[in-house]
Design an enzyme around this catalytic site. Structure first.
Site, short mmCIF file in Angstrom:
data_model
loop_
_atom_site.label_atom_id
_atom_site.label_comp_id
_atom_site.label_asym_id
_atom_site.label_seq_id
_atom_site.Cartn_x
_atom_site.Cartn_y
_atom_site.Cartn_z
N LYS A 1 20.82 -27.24 -85.23
CA LYS A 1 21.05 -28.65 -84.93
C LYS A 1 20.14 -29.58 -85.71
O LYS A 1 20.28 -30.79 -85.64
CB LYS A 1 20.88 -28.91 -83.43
CG LYS A 1 22.01 -28.38 -82.59
CD LYS A 1 21.90 -28.89 -81.17
CE LYS A 1 23.10 -28.48 -80.35
NZ LYS A 1 23.01 -29.01 -78.99
N HIS B 1 18.91 -36.60 -68.86
CA HIS B 1 18.29 -35.28 -68.67
C HIS B 1 17.38 -35.29 -67.45
O HIS B 1 17.41 -34.39 -66.61
CB HIS B 1 17.44 -34.88 -69.88
CG HIS B 1 18.22 -34.64 -71.13
ND1 HIS B 1 17.85 -35.20 -72.33
CD2 HIS B 1 19.31 -33.89 -71.38
CE1 HIS B 1 18.70 -34.80 -73.28
NE2 HIS B 1 19.60 -34.01 -72.72
N ARG C 1 29.02 -34.92 -69.34
CA ARG C 1 29.17 -36.37 -69.38
C ARG C 1 30.64 -36.79 -69.45
O ARG C 1 31.04 -37.78 -68.88
CB ARG C 1 28.46 -36.95 -70.60
CG ARG C 1 26.96 -36.92 -70.53
CD ARG C 1 26.37 -37.55 -71.77
NE ARG C 1 26.96 -37.04 -72.99
CZ ARG C 1 26.45 -36.06 -73.73
NH1 ARG C 1 25.32 -35.50 -73.41
NH2 ARG C 1 27.06 -35.64 -74.82
N SER D 1 21.38 -37.50 -76.40
CA SER D 1 20.26 -37.46 -77.34
C SER D 1 20.69 -37.96 -78.71
O SER D 1 19.92 -38.64 -79.40
CB SER D 1 19.71 -36.04 -77.45
OG SER D 1 19.06 -35.67 -76.26
#
Length: 166
Positions: free
Chosen positions: A42, A18, A91, A129
């Site tokens: 989430k 990030h 990614r 994450s």
């Protein structure tokens, strides 16, 4: 004209990946708002205000970066701040389909929005994450995956959640 971009995410927790995207973004844009999503769905490990504070500490040396929490639609948040560019990271191929759908959805809600995708540097390509959270939950070594001095803060917050009486 002021060039402003928004980099949204849950940042639960912020990673070196990030931070890499934030640093590369400010080379292109005059100002970047890192928009920390509330994201109840989430079920984040860290509360919104904790994530905002971690990001503020992680970006304190970047004067043209502002950290702000939000809980409304990203397209509306962008309108509120007169932003026309959204920054997202990709990614892997698996990210692409989701990010493409989100980009189209945001454009359908705010036709002035453009989404720009950044590829991570090779050293950050595997970091997410969710990987960091899993390592934290299993008491693994993760300091090399997050910005400097953030590991201790994250560990303190996590331990306070699982061991509230200590």
């Amino acid at each position: 004209m002021r060039r402003l971009a928004i980099y949204p995410g849950t940042f639960d927790p912020v990673t070196n990946g990030h931070l890499d995207i934030i640093k590369r973004s400010i080379e292109i844009f005059d100002n970047v708002i890192v928009a920390v999503a509330h994201s109840r769905s989430k079920k984040p490990m860290f509360a919104l205000q904790e994530r905002v504070e971690i990001l503020k500490q992680s970006t304190q040396d970047l004067p043209n970066v502002r950290i702000q929490g939000f809980s409304n639609l990203l397209a509306d948040f962008a309108k509120e701040h007169s932003a026309r560019v959204i920054i997202r990271g990709l990614r892997a191929v698996s990210d692409f389909e989701y990010e493409l759908q989100m980009g189209y959805a945001n454009a359908s809600l705010n036709s002035e929005l453009e989404t720009i995708y950044f590829m991570p540097t090779l050293q950050n390509a595997f970091i997410s994450s969710s990987v960091v959270r899993s390592i934290i939950e299993h008491n693994g070594r993760f300091a090399h995956l997050v910005p400097p001095h953030v590991a201790d803060l994250i560990l303190g917050l996590y331990k306070a959640k699982i061991l509230p009486n200590e």
